[in-house]
Design an enzyme around this catalytic site. Structure first.
Site, PDB file in Angstrom:
ATOM      1  N   HIS A   1       3.510  -5.106 -13.952  1.00 49.42           N
ATOM      2  CA  HIS A   1       4.350  -5.050 -12.745  1.00 49.42           C
ATOM      3  C   HIS A   1       4.942  -6.425 -12.455  1.00 49.42           C
ATOM      4  O   HIS A   1       4.716  -7.028 -11.401  1.00 49.42           O
ATOM      5  CB  HIS A   1       3.537  -4.548 -11.550  1.00 49.42           C
ATOM      6  CG  HIS A   1       2.963  -3.173 -11.734  1.00 49.42           C
ATOM      7  ND1 HIS A   1       3.745  -2.033 -11.763  1.00 49.42           N
ATOM      8  CD2 HIS A   1       1.680  -2.757 -11.909  1.00 49.42           C
ATOM      9  CE1 HIS A   1       2.975  -0.975 -11.944  1.00 49.42           C
ATOM     10  NE2 HIS A   1       1.717  -1.381 -12.037  1.00 49.42           N
TER      11      HIS A   1
ATOM     12  N   ARG B   1     -12.184  -0.392 -12.032  1.00 46.15           N
ATOM     13  CA  ARG B   1     -11.852   0.234 -13.306  1.00 46.15           C
ATOM     14  C   ARG B   1     -12.141  -0.732 -14.455  1.00 46.15           C
ATOM     15  O   ARG B   1     -12.391  -1.914 -14.241  1.00 46.15           O
ATOM     16  CB  ARG B   1     -10.381   0.656 -13.322  1.00 46.15           C
ATOM     17  CG  ARG B   1     -10.057   1.813 -12.404  1.00 46.15           C
ATOM     18  CD  ARG B   1      -8.559   2.066 -12.317  1.00 46.15           C
ATOM     19  NE  ARG B   1      -7.862   1.020 -11.578  1.00 46.15           N
ATOM     20  CZ  ARG B   1      -6.550   0.981 -11.374  1.00 46.15           C
ATOM     21  NH1 ARG B   1      -5.782   1.940 -11.885  1.00 46.15           N
ATOM     22  NH2 ARG B   1      -6.001   0.009 -10.681  1.00 46.15           N
TER      23      ARG B   1
ATOM     24  N   ASP C   1       3.175  -1.883  -6.039  1.00 47.74           N
ATOM     25  CA  ASP C   1       3.001  -2.671  -7.261  1.00 47.74           C
ATOM     26  C   ASP C   1       4.332  -3.202  -7.772  1.00 47.74           C
ATOM     27  O   ASP C   1       4.371  -4.212  -8.477  1.00 47.74           O
ATOM     28  CB  ASP C   1       2.337  -1.826  -8.367  1.00 47.74           C
ATOM     29  CG  ASP C   1       0.822  -1.776  -8.211  1.00 47.74           C
ATOM     30  OD1 ASP C   1       0.236  -2.816  -7.896  1.00 47.74           O
ATOM     31  OD2 ASP C   1       0.248  -0.699  -8.403  1.00 47.74           O
TER      32      ASP C   1
ATOM     33  N   TYR D   1      -1.570  -3.103 -17.176  1.00 46.24           N
ATOM     34  CA  TYR D   1      -0.492  -3.019 -16.201  1.00 46.24           C
ATOM     35  C   TYR D   1      -0.077  -4.444 -15.831  1.00 46.24           C
ATOM     36  O   TYR D   1      -0.926  -5.310 -15.619  1.00 46.24           O
ATOM     37  CB  TYR D   1      -0.941  -2.285 -14.942  1.00 46.24           C
ATOM     38  CG  TYR D   1      -1.110  -0.798 -15.117  1.00 46.24           C
ATOM     39  CD1 TYR D   1      -0.016   0.023 -15.376  1.00 46.24           C
ATOM     40  CD2 TYR D   1      -2.361  -0.193 -15.010  1.00 46.24           C
ATOM     41  CE1 TYR D   1      -0.162   1.391 -15.547  1.00 46.24           C
ATOM     42  CE2 TYR D   1      -2.526   1.168 -15.172  1.00 46.24           C
ATOM     43  CZ  TYR D   1      -1.419   1.962 -15.437  1.00 46.24           C
ATOM     44  OH  TYR D   1      -1.570   3.312 -15.608  1.00 46.24           O
TER      45      TYR D   1
ATOM     46  N   LYS E   1      -5.671  -4.081 -14.622  1.00 41.09           N
ATOM     47  CA  LYS E   1      -4.725  -4.728 -13.711  1.00 41.09           C
ATOM     48  C   LYS E   1      -4.162  -6.010 -14.302  1.00 41.09           C
ATOM     49  O   LYS E   1      -4.698  -6.567 -15.258  1.00 41.09           O
ATOM     50  CB  LYS E   1      -5.401  -5.032 -12.371  1.00 41.09           C
ATOM     51  CG  LYS E   1      -5.638  -3.793 -11.523  1.00 41.09           C
ATOM     52  CD  LYS E   1      -4.379  -2.977 -11.293  1.00 41.09           C
ATOM     53  CE  LYS E   1      -3.355  -3.670 -10.426  1.00 41.09           C
ATOM     54  NZ  LYS E   1      -2.095  -2.884 -10.295  1.00 41.09           N
TER      55      LYS E   1
END
Length: 372
Positions: free
Chosen positions: A96, A15, A270, A94, A75
């Site tokens: 996490h 991505r 995640d 993201y 990510k």
């Protein structure tokens, strides 16, 4: 504003933070966008597509980290990326953080402003930047689980939907949120025998109305989880506590007593995973077996379908990227409480309560950090 997009370097992550369409929106508003060469290759977008949208192509990630005020990724930053972050630089991706103390430590030390897609909230209390990837992951969970159930992949050798005269697989979905809803839809569509468990009666009522009598909805308790997991051929874990580590709902003892060749798909990985025996895996090596039970715990599941995932993600993230670019991070976050909920780390302070509690940091309210 100078905005940078780097090529993702996590294993089999294809991505990209911005599509050419999103770049054009930013450029048309007067912003500068730098995109690392071949960053869009995984979604079939060439450097020429980004150039046509008005971006500058950078030959290395270093140029972007050195020159961008805002970095848009998909990510969480890997170690070599974290080392390049600078004080005051804004990272939007993201994160996490709760199950990842090393990343949290590095981001705190960087002095950067780190906004996590997964904790941005909407006016309705939902998670608009997590939802599109949860939709993808929920659907992929059934697709992947059906494949892993094949004998050659370690599974029981069961066709998910069965055939006339042979019973379908028993699928148990733990958590009736966005992941769970999409997993249920796919599993029912493939003809499986599907049960969903959740602790929210309103969620169970909504899913029952949506899918009718084909779906079994059960209130989630330790007893009901154990009962249904032990009967299952495929279990999908889709629970979420915003910003916090996922609760371990399926214990190692339950796994020991499951059917040999049954499959666990942990979509919550995640956030640390909701099965006690889970550990993160990659698309290169997606599964492992414990006590005869196959575990699929890929930490970036939507990366398997990067074009679908990237465009779905950009549909959700673009308004927030535009707000950051047009107004600056302080004004954009102070003006929108839901967006402000995405601020996890700001100039060395942990600004998300669940992250601070799980990792043992002193919590600073985001409003305080932004006005300090």
């Amino acid at each position: 504003m100078r905005i940078g997009v780097t090529k993702e370097i996590k294993v089999h992550e294809y991505r990209v933070g911005l599509t050419p369409d999103s770049v054009r929106e930013l450029v048309d508003r007067g912003h500068q966008v730098m995109v690392e060469t071949e960053a869009g290759a995984g979604i079939d977008c060439a450097d020429a597509d980004y150039l046509a949208a008005g971006a500058e192509i950078a030959d290395t990630a270093r140029r972007i980290f050195d020159g961008a005020e805002l970095i848009v990724k998909v990510k969480e930053p890997q170690l070599e990326e974290r080392r390049q972050l600078k004080p005051g630089q804004v990272l939007f991706t993201y994160l996490h953080l709760a199950p990842d103390p090393e990343q949290a430590r590095d981001l705190v030390a960087s002095g950067a402003v780190c906004i996590a897609y997964e904790t941005v909230s909407g006016a309705d209390g939902r998670l608009p930047l997590l939802a599109p990837m949860s939709q993808v992951a929920g659907r992929l969970a059934i697709q992947a689980g059906a494949s892993v159930l094949e004998k050659a992949h370690g599974g029981r050798g069961i066709l998910l939907g069965g055939v006339p005269g042979v019973a379908p697989a028993k699928v148990v979905v733990i958590g009736g949120g966005v992941v769970g809803e999409n997993a249920v839809m796919m599993a029912l569509g493939m003809g499986a025998d599907v049960t969903v468990l959740d602790r929210d009666i309103d969620v169970l009522d909504r899913l029952s109305r949506q899918f009718g009598v084909s779906l079994k909805s059960i209130y989630s308790t330790r007893q009901s989880i154990e009962e249904h997991v032990l009967k299952a051929d495929l279990v999908v874990g889709g629970v979420l506590v915003v910003g916090a580590e996922a609760p371990k709902l399926v214990t190692a003892d339950m796994v020991r007593r499951m059917k040999r060749g049954a499959v666990l798909v942990d979509v919550a990985i995640d956030q640390g995973g909701c099965f006690e025996t889970s550990r993160p895996t990659t698309h290169a090596e997606p599964t492992f077996i414990i006590d005869g039970v196959v575990h699929y715990c890929v930490a970036n599941m939507p990366g398997a379908v990067p074009r679908t995932s990237t465009y779905a993600l950009n549909n959700a993230t673009l308004p927030y990227v535009l707000a950051l670019a047009d107004r600056g991070y302080r004004a954009a976050l102070l003006a929108d409480p839901g967006f402000r909920a995405g601020l996890n780390i700001c100039a060395g302070k942990v600004t998300h309560k669940a992250v601070a509690e799980d990792l043992g940091y002193e919590y600073m309210p985001p409003e305080t950090a932004l006005t300090a």
